[in-house]
Design a protein around this motif. Structure first.
Motif, short mmCIF file in Angstrom:
data_model
loop_
_atom_site.label_atom_id
_atom_site.label_comp_id
_atom_site.label_asym_id
_atom_site.label_seq_id
_atom_site.Cartn_x
_atom_site.Cartn_y
_atom_site.Cartn_z
N PHE A 20 0.85 -1.18 0.00
CA PHE A 20 0.00 0.00 0.00
C PHE A 20 0.89 1.23 0.00
CE2 PHE A 20 0.26 -1.73 4.32
CZ PHE A 20 0.82 -0.67 5.04
N GLN A 40 -7.04 5.79 4.08
CA GLN A 40 -7.82 4.56 4.17
C GLN A 40 -7.28 3.68 5.30
OE1 GLN A 40 -7.16 4.27 -0.41
NE2 GLN A 40 -8.93 2.97 -0.02
N SER A 76 1.50 -4.34 -7.14
CA SER A 76 0.10 -4.74 -7.08
C SER A 76 -0.12 -6.10 -7.73
CB SER A 76 -0.79 -3.69 -7.77
OG SER A 76 -0.72 -2.45 -7.09
N ARG A 104 -0.60 -8.69 -2.27
CA ARG A 104 -1.96 -8.30 -1.99
C ARG A 104 -2.01 -6.80 -1.75
NH1 ARG A 104 -5.00 -12.53 1.99
NH2 ARG A 104 -2.92 -13.19 2.67
N THR A 105 -3.15 -6.22 -2.04
CA THR A 105 -3.36 -4.80 -1.82
C THR A 105 -4.60 -4.62 -0.95
OG1 THR A 105 -4.77 -4.47 -3.75
CG2 THR A 105 -2.38 -4.30 -4.10
N ILE A 106 -4.84 -3.41 -0.51
CA ILE A 106 -6.00 -3.19 0.36
C ILE A 106 -7.31 -3.35 -0.41
CG2 ILE A 106 -4.71 -1.67 1.89
CD1 ILE A 106 -6.25 0.69 0.69
N ASP A 107 -7.25 -3.35 -1.73
CA ASP A 107 -8.45 -3.53 -2.55
C ASP A 107 -8.70 -5.00 -2.88
OD1 ASP A 107 -8.89 -0.75 -2.71
OD2 ASP A 107 -7.36 -0.62 -4.28
N HIS A 108 -7.73 -5.87 -2.53
CA HIS A 108 -7.86 -7.28 -2.89
C HIS A 108 -7.51 -8.16 -1.68
CE1 HIS A 108 -7.27 -5.25 -6.80
NE2 HIS A 108 -8.14 -6.14 -7.22
N GLN A 123 -2.54 5.97 1.20
CA GLN A 123 -3.57 5.03 1.62
C GLN A 123 -3.54 4.80 3.13
OE1 GLN A 123 -2.44 1.86 -1.14
NE2 GLN A 123 -4.45 2.00 -2.11
N SER A 165 -8.96 0.35 6.25
CA SER A 165 -8.76 -0.69 5.24
C SER A 165 -7.34 -1.26 5.31
CB SER A 165 -9.03 -0.13 3.84
OG SER A 165 -10.39 0.23 3.70
#
Length: 287
Positions: free
Chosen positions: A191, A199, A275, A279-283, A195, A202
């Motif tokens: 991240f 975020q 990415s 892993r990312t905060i969206d996945h 972020q 998250s």
């Protein structure tokens, strides 16, 4: 009075020797690089992989606020093999905790799951293959170049724009290589600093999911005796506040638009590759 001071000094040295001996015995008696005496589960290594002035000191303190993680910042250990993780254990346990009261004896339990190191420079992994170990977990943190480069030059006034940009771009290339070597999304997370600020919840959920911690993460953290020490972490800014401060301090250095454009290109390329491999905060699966 002098005799009392001398006695206290001898007692303090004796206590320090006892604590060091205790940690060295538990850590170095067994040959396995992740196992210590009196502990059934092997340690996991948690690496914060980033660049200078990325917000990595804040992230380190937030991670260390979780009771399952112990660390304090950059240890500057050069890792030639997995056995050097033993050096990490000794350095972290001796440097990140104070033993001045009877209550501090509970800190000798060594019951954390992760031992943390922050790595911001390219000369620390003499053998990069150690990143392939199943016990090594990585958190990749990037910060956009405009603020990063200005902050680097503020920290290192003897550097010119080109030197700062060269470090930043080379470091991003190294981070890409590290992510490709690890190549396991279940033990790597990426991240950005923005972020982390915008975020936060998250990011905290993603950290909890990837690291499989029982405890949640918090915006508040303990200020350690090493907090703000040069060469260990951020010696400027708001790191001693004990919590996330989102207002950014003013920086004077200006960077040429051409260098910013060049650095931005590498930032975007690095972000895209990380990415793909992390892993990312969206996945992240929060179920």
């Amino acid at each position: 009075m002098k005799q009392i001071k001398a006695l206290r000094h001898r007692i303090r040295l004796y206590k320090n020797d006892l604590v060091a001996g205790y940690f060295n015995f538990r850590i170095n008696t067994l040959a396995d690089p992740y196992t210590i005496v009196g502990r059934g589960q092997p340690y996991r290594i948690l690496l914060v992989l980033s660049h200078m002035r990325s917000g990595s000191s804040l992230l380190t303190h937030l991670l260390n606020s979780n009771p399952e993680i112990i660390g304090y910042g950059e240890t500057h250990i050069q890792y030639a093999s997995e056995q050097d993780f033993k050096k990490l254990f000794v350095k972290v346990y001796l440097s990140s905790r104070e033993f001045t009261k009877i209550e501090d004896l509970e800190k000798l339990q060594m019951n954390q799951n992760y031992v943390l190191d922050k790595v911001l420079h390219d000369n620390k992994f003499l053998t990069e293959d150690i990143l392939n170990s199943q016990q090594v977990y990585a958190v990749f943190l990037l910060r956009e170049p405009q603020r990063s480069l200005a902050s680097i030059m503020d920290l290192k006034p003897h550097w010119d724009q080109e030197t700062a940009c060269h470090y930043y771009i080379n470091r991003l290339s190294s981070l890409v290589r590290y992510a490709q070597l690890i190549n396991r999304k279940q033990r790597s997370l990426f991240f950005t600093y923005q972020q982390l600020l915008d975020q936060t919840d998250s990011v905290f959920m993603a950290l909890k999911d990837v690291l499989e911690t029982r405890e949640n993460f918090s915006e508040h953290y303990e200020v350690l005796r090493t907090t703000g020490m040069p060469s260990i972490g951020d010696s400027k800014g708001n790191i001693k506040a004990g919590k996330i401060i989102r207002n950014q301090r003013k920086l004077n250095p200006t960077i040429s638009p051409d260098l910013i454009d060049k650095a931005n290109l590498h930032f975007e390329q690095c972000s895209a590759t990380l990415s793909d491999y992390c892993r990312t905060i969206d996945h992240v699966d929060y179920n």
